[in-house]
Design a protein around this motif. Structure first.
Motif, short mmCIF file in Angstrom:
data_model
loop_
_atom_site.label_atom_id
_atom_site.label_comp_id
_atom_site.label_asym_id
_atom_site.label_seq_id
_atom_site.Cartn_x
_atom_site.Cartn_y
_atom_site.Cartn_z
N ASP A 1 33.22 45.13 41.86
CA ASP A 1 33.52 46.54 42.18
C ASP A 1 33.45 46.75 43.68
OD1 ASP A 1 33.80 47.04 39.53
OD2 ASP A 1 31.77 47.88 39.25
N TRP A 2 32.37 46.23 44.26
CA TRP A 2 32.16 46.35 45.71
C TRP A 2 33.32 45.70 46.46
CZ3 TRP A 2 31.30 41.96 48.87
CH2 TRP A 2 30.89 42.23 50.18
N TYR A 3 33.72 44.51 46.00
CA TYR A 3 34.75 43.76 46.72
C TYR A 3 36.11 44.43 46.59
CZ TYR A 3 37.07 39.83 48.89
OH TYR A 3 37.81 39.06 49.76
N ASP A 4 36.39 44.97 45.39
CA ASP A 4 37.66 45.68 45.22
C ASP A 4 37.77 46.88 46.14
OD1 ASP A 4 38.81 43.99 43.33
OD2 ASP A 4 37.80 44.97 41.66
N ALA A 5 36.62 47.51 46.42
CA ALA A 5 36.63 48.65 47.34
C ALA A 5 36.77 48.21 48.79
CB ALA A 5 35.34 49.46 47.17
N LEU A 6 36.22 47.04 49.08
CA LEU A 6 36.21 46.54 50.47
C LEU A 6 37.55 45.92 50.86
CD1 LEU A 6 34.54 45.74 53.04
CD2 LEU A 6 33.97 43.61 51.84
N ARG A 7 38.12 45.17 49.94
CA ARG A 7 39.23 44.28 50.27
C ARG A 7 40.44 44.96 50.93
NH1 ARG A 7 43.40 41.78 46.82
NH2 ARG A 7 44.18 39.93 47.87
N PRO A 8 40.88 46.12 50.43
CA PRO A 8 42.09 46.69 51.06
C PRO A 8 41.92 47.00 52.55
CG PRO A 8 41.56 47.81 49.00
CD PRO A 8 40.40 46.92 49.31
N ASN A 9 40.67 47.16 53.00
CA ASN A 9 40.44 47.49 54.40
C ASN A 9 40.05 46.27 55.23
OD1 ASN A 9 41.00 50.27 54.25
ND2 ASN A 9 39.03 50.56 53.21
N LEU A 10 40.15 45.09 54.64
CA LEU A 10 39.89 43.87 55.42
C LEU A 10 41.06 43.59 56.35
CD1 LEU A 10 38.35 41.46 52.75
CD2 LEU A 10 37.15 42.75 54.52
N TRP A 11 40.81 42.70 57.28
CA TRP A 11 41.84 42.22 58.22
C TRP A 11 43.06 41.74 57.42
CZ3 TRP A 11 42.88 36.75 58.99
CH2 TRP A 11 43.56 36.44 60.17
N ARG A 12 44.23 42.17 57.87
CA ARG A 12 45.50 41.87 57.18
C ARG A 12 45.46 42.21 55.69
NH1 ARG A 12 47.22 36.24 60.17
NH2 ARG A 12 46.85 36.98 62.26
N GLY A 13 44.78 43.33 55.40
CA GLY A 13 44.76 43.84 54.04
C GLY A 13 44.17 42.89 53.02
N GLY A 14 43.37 41.91 53.47
CA GLY A 14 42.78 40.96 52.53
C GLY A 14 43.81 40.03 51.92
N GLU A 15 44.98 39.91 52.56
CA GLU A 15 46.02 39.02 52.04
C GLU A 15 45.78 37.59 52.50
OE1 GLU A 15 48.55 39.69 49.98
OE2 GLU A 15 47.89 41.77 49.79
N THR A 16 45.08 37.44 53.62
CA THR A 16 44.85 36.12 54.16
C THR A 16 43.47 36.11 54.81
OG1 THR A 16 45.76 34.36 55.54
CG2 THR A 16 45.99 36.58 56.37
N TYR A 17 42.89 34.93 54.92
CA TYR A 17 41.53 34.80 55.43
C TYR A 17 41.46 33.64 56.40
CZ TYR A 17 40.73 37.69 51.36
OH TYR A 17 40.80 38.70 50.45
N PRO A 18 40.59 33.73 57.43
CA PRO A 18 40.41 32.56 58.29
C PRO A 18 39.81 31.39 57.49
CG PRO A 18 38.82 34.29 58.84
CD PRO A 18 39.75 34.86 57.83
N THR A 19 40.13 30.16 57.90
CA THR A 19 39.71 29.00 57.10
C THR A 19 38.20 28.75 57.20
OG1 THR A 19 40.45 27.68 58.94
CG2 THR A 19 41.83 27.69 56.99
N ASN A 20 37.59 29.06 58.33
CA ASN A 20 36.15 28.84 58.43
C ASN A 20 35.55 29.77 59.48
OD1 ASN A 20 36.55 27.69 61.02
ND2 ASN A 20 36.93 25.70 60.09
#
Lengths: 393, 568
Positions: A228-247
């Motif tokens: 639940d927490w992550y679903d609320a957080l993810r849309p506001n992550l960098w690049r909309g949570g579509e991609t993540y840095p590798t490390n």
């Protein structure tokens, strides 16, 4: 009653310390291939320094086989086992943790137990619940030797962030106000998984179950608030949570580039070190969630077929020398906190630690707050699998 | 003579079979076994289809496969179209050797280094954004996905920056075998537009000579790992990256579905090549009908100029990327939105000295040994064909391409197991062998067509003058072929320098080269040190290419037709 018995058993099961001289003799002239993640220039330089020291003192030289992922070394040992190469293997010492350790231990790919044989093990707290005795709740059982302390902390740019989030739940609100300004490494990476675990410990109704191997029922109950927490957080992550840095290193670079305002690391001294190195702005500072953060110890292990096991033990022992640990903790060298038990150090060694230099971005041990125990290693695997199932389309 | 030729052919085929093909078959066999559930080290001894089922249920598997197809096929087709259009538009106006010189830096720089540079140029905090920032009023980078975008556009762009120059060079080198100027003059005199002469007359002659390099480009684009890690989508990544990740998963049983993925990757590449062959056959029929229909096609011209402009833009991006690596290697602090570093330092060069000197030496040794071996074998093979007066059998052709068509990560795992079983691993010679698997095919490809296109009248004249096969080889063929031989050498050096996985696997991580160090460092956070290694990584093959231009120009300064000056 139980402890003295265990102690006696340990003495019987392993060669007495007097045998250390035999190990030293056998080790002389050996070259230890230390397989260690090679992405950090300071760690590489420290390993090179260790090699110089052990060469001068014990005639044991160290070659770092630089890995971009520790699992490479595990794969290598498995390949050797597949090929029937049960001795003279190419890996002598591995910087290892958690799932990689669990995998090697379960497959019988490790040499040992050897830690109790090391003379400098006397500076360690090896009690059954001490952090030096468990790796992701998996008992170490002498199969790997500690060398540096890790604490999960956040680095943030104080020039851009006035008040960093106080706990994991706060991140949702913070990200809503600052969309696209934070992210976390991909959970297939250790650091990304740690971010999820830190949130899990804070959000789960009963953190106690995390210390047991995961079950289906426990997993669903324990992780429901997390998703639940992550679903609320993810849309506001960098690049909309579509991609993540590798490390975490790539993420540190994003912080340096100003693409994000918050990064995370397992090394509380990394911010101060990176500032000194010109790799982060002067304004970067460290914060930890109020209720504390996950901590663990980095270990070294010896594969079952290591060609230079004696030399590897000499290196592992040298890493536990109080002088080595003080040198390592120096912010100008590596800045990693010592794994030794302060209560077991003599005054001379204590003075060495007390004399270490400080830096504005270097948190004190008090500022780091309480250390939370890592969940059982099986939780991490389940957590990253479930994350991938939910968010990798 | 034919006795001699038969013996040479037998020796060469034996060397290729045992040295190059057997290891790959062994590697493939081990990987294939694991793909069907057999991995004795983990106590798996039963044949099963389970790894394939597991593969299908991997998160994002379908997307990964789609991304692989789109980026691999897309970048290859676009690269081919752009390279052809560019050649058609500027060939007549360009001195080919000057053109080839211009392409050299793009060919020399390894994919990984180019990707690191491009990532910095394209990223929202990168050079382009920094140039726009003062105009747009950005004080922090915009939240765009200009790299690692979900469609793989950045990856396609990156691949094209590397592939277009490669295809241009290949096309330019075969054009010297075709009387382009004559065809062009005849076509123009009949009222055909330049573009149409190119497409209808010249390309049908060029295609058979560049078909194989195009396949290689396609296979590479479908299975690239390093560039896809840096520029490609990450959630999920392309299939090759996903397979690589599964192979290095902490859970060793992941080797099973990873092996299945590696085999699938090989199948995908195979199908890609088949698709190209189908298109070629259809194109032949369609083309004949089109040529007979006889349009003059003046309107093709604007398309050529668009293609040329696109190629120039790609080259500009590539050039910026290369410059950015050098600038980073000299920077100290460089934060957004500064266009140039705030402070400079030579420290990354000085501090890395112990490290990069050793890596440079290893890289040089490996390049020398692998290219030397590969060149000797390639010349022996080609000469064997000449002496036996036989053209290459299709199966022999297939052998050469085997290493380039099977994704490295898949068969390298099995190959390592195979090498360990014969007690050969972890040393520099194991790495030489493993690298030669990839260097030899490229050297062979680079050398085959110029060798076969050699004017037979020269050989006949030499024979008529009484020169035996040995003398014809040493005094006629090799000197005349000096330029292609040196080009093949340079390509071989570039391939050897860029090898990452073979060096890592066969060297057991102990043989540090510029590339292994650069890839490892690029998993860290210091772009400056990565810049040092990437600069050196590009510098070494660059020097080899430079030699490939300068040496023939000097040796052939009094041989007009061989000096590289346009023959028109």
């Amino acid at each position: 009653m139980k402890l003295p018995f265990l102690f006696a058993l340990t003495l019987l099961a392993t060669p007495a310390l007097a045998d250390w001289q035999l190990t030293l003799d056998a080790a002389r002239g050996q070259t230890v291939y230390w397989n260690a993640w090679g992405g950090d220039a300071r760690t590489n330089a420290f390993i090179a320094w260790v090699g110089d020291q052990t060469e001068a003192k014990f005639g044991v030289s160290v070659e770092q086989a630089k890995l971009s992922d520790t699992a490479e070394a595990v794969t290598r040992v498995i390949s050797e086992k597949t090929a029937g190469q049960d001795e003279g293997g190419s890996v002598d010492l591995i910087w290892i943790n958690g799932p990689n350790f669990l995998a090697m231990k379960e497959q019988g790919l490790l040499h040992g137990p050897f830690v109790a044989d090391l003379p400098n093990a006397k500076y360690l707290d090896l009690g059954p619940t001490s952090p030096a005795s468990v790796d992701f709740t998996v008992p170490v059982e002498g199969m790997e030797s500690p060398w540096r302390l890790a604490r999960f902390v956040f680095n943030y740019d104080s020039a851009r962030v006035d008040a960093p989030p106080r706990n994991m739940a706060d991140f949702v609100d913070w990200a809503a106000v600052n969309p696209g300004r934070m992210t976390h490494p991909d959970p297939s990476n250790f650091m990304g998984a740690t971010f999820l675990k830190q949130a899990l410990i804070e959000l789960t109704p009963d953190a106690g179950v995390l210390q047991q191997p995961v079950t289906d029922a426990a997993f669903d109950a324990a992780t429901a608030p997390l998703w639940d927490w992550y679903d609320a957080l993810r849309p506001n992550l960098w690049r909309g949570g579509e991609t993540y840095p590798t490390n975490e290193s790539v993420q540190q670079q994003l912080l340096n580039d100003g693409e994000v305002d918050i990064a995370m690391t397992f090394d509380p001294a990394s911010a101060a070190a990176a500032i000194a190195d010109g790799l982060l702005p002067e304004s970067v500072r460290v914060f930890v969630p109020e209720s504390g953060s996950i901590g663990n110890i980095s270990f070294v292990a010896i594969p079952y077929n290591a060609a230079n096991a004696e030399g590897a033990k000499v290196v592992a022992n040298f890493l536990l020398d109080p002088a080595t640990q003080a040198h390592m903790q120096n912010i100008e060298v590596l800045g990693s906190f010592s794994v030794l038990d302060p209560a077991r150090l003599n005054d001379d060694a204590k003075a060495k630690f007390a004399a270490l230099p400080s830096a504005p971005a270097l948190p004190t041990l008090a500022e780091l707050g309480p250390t939370l125990l890592e969940p059982h290693a099986s939780w991490m695997t389940r957590l990253t699998e479930e994350w991938a199932r939910r968010y990798v389309k | 003579m034919s006795q001699n030729g038969r013996l040479l052919r037998a020796v060469v085929l034996g060397a290729v079979g045992l040295g190059l093909i057997a290891p790959i078959v062994i590697g493939l066999w081990q990987t294939g076994r694991a793909a069907f559930g057999i991995l004795p080290a983990l106590g798996q001894n039963m044949f099963s289809l389970e790894p394939w089922g597991e593969l299908q249920t991997m998160p994002g598997f379908g997307t990964s496969l789609r991304l692989t197809l789109v980026t691999g096929l897309g970048s290859t087709v676009l690269s081919l179209v752009l390279a052809t259009g560019f050649c058609a538009a500027v060939h007549a106006r360009m001195n080919p050797s000057a053109g080839a010189r211009m392409l050299t830096p793009f060919l020399a720089i390894p994919h990984a280094a180019m990707a690191v540079g491009l990532a910095f140029v394209l990223a929202p905090s990168g050079w382009i954004a920094r140039m726009v920032a003062p105009l747009a009023g950005w004080d922090r980078p915009p939240d765009f996905s200009t790299i690692n975008d979900g469609w793989g556009l950045a990856l396609m762009l990156g691949l094209m920056v590397k592939e277009v120059p490669f295809l241009l060079l290949v096309i330019l080198s075969v054009l010297s075998q075709i009387p382009v100027a004559g065809h062009m003059a005849a076509g123009r005199a009949l009222g055909y537009g330049r573009g149409i002469v190119w497409i209808k007359i010249i390309m049908p002659q060029v295609w058979p000579l560049i078909r194989l390099p195009v396949w290689v480009v396609l296979a590479y684009a479908l299975s690239v790992v390093d560039m896809a890690i840096i520029l490609g989508p990450s959630n999920p990544p392309t299939l090759a990256v996903a397979v690589t990740r599964w192979f290095t998963d902490p859970d060793p049983t992941m080797i099973l579905p990873a092996s299945a993925g590696a085999i699938l990757q090989a199948v995908v590449v195979g199908l890609g090549v088949v698709l190209l062959m189908v298109i070629e056959t259809a194109g032949k029929r369609l083309g004949r009908w089109w040529i007979r229909r006889g349009g003059r096609g003046l309107s093709a011209e604007p398309g050529l100029w668009v293609a040329s402009a696109a190629v120039m833009a790609l080259m500009a991006a590539g050039l910026l990327a290369m410059v950015s690596l050098v600038v980073w290697s000299l920077a100290w602090r460089w934060s957004f939105p500064q266009i140039l570093p705030e402070s400079w330092s030579l420290k990354p060069w000085g501090a890395a000295q112990d490290g990069w000197m050793r890596a440079l030496m290893n890289t040089l040794l490996l390049a020398g040994a692998t290219v030397g071996l590969s060149l000797a074998l390639a010349i022996a093979w080609l000469e064997g064909e000449d002496r036996a007066s036989r053209t290459r059998a299709p199966w022999a052709e297939a052998l050469i391409y085997l290493p380039l068509l099977i994704p490295q990560i898949g068969f390298l795992y099995g190959l390592n197991v195979g090498f360990l079983q014969i007690g050969l691993s972890g040393g520099i010679w194991a790495v030489v062998w493993a690298q030669a698997l990839f260097v030899f095919p490229y050297v062979m490809i680079a050398l085959s067509d110029p060798w076969r296109a050699l004017d037979p009248r020269m050989i006949r004249a030499a024979a008529a003058l009484g020169a035996g096969p040995g003398r014809r080889l040493w005094t006629v063929k090799l000197p005349v072929l000096l330029r292609p031989i040196l080009t093949a050498t340079a390509i071989g050096v570039a391939v050897s320098v860029a090898q990452y996985l073979p060096t890592l696997f066969m060297g057991a991580g102990r043989v540090a080269t510029l590339t292994t160090e650069a890839v490892t460092l690029s998993s860290g956070s210091d772009r400056r040190v990565t810049g040092v290694y990437a600069t050196l990584q590009a510098g070494l093959p660059f020097a080899a290419y430079l030699a490939a231009f300068i040496i023939p120009a000097m040796v052939h300064r009094n041989r007009r037709a061989l000096s590289g000056v346009s023959t028109t």
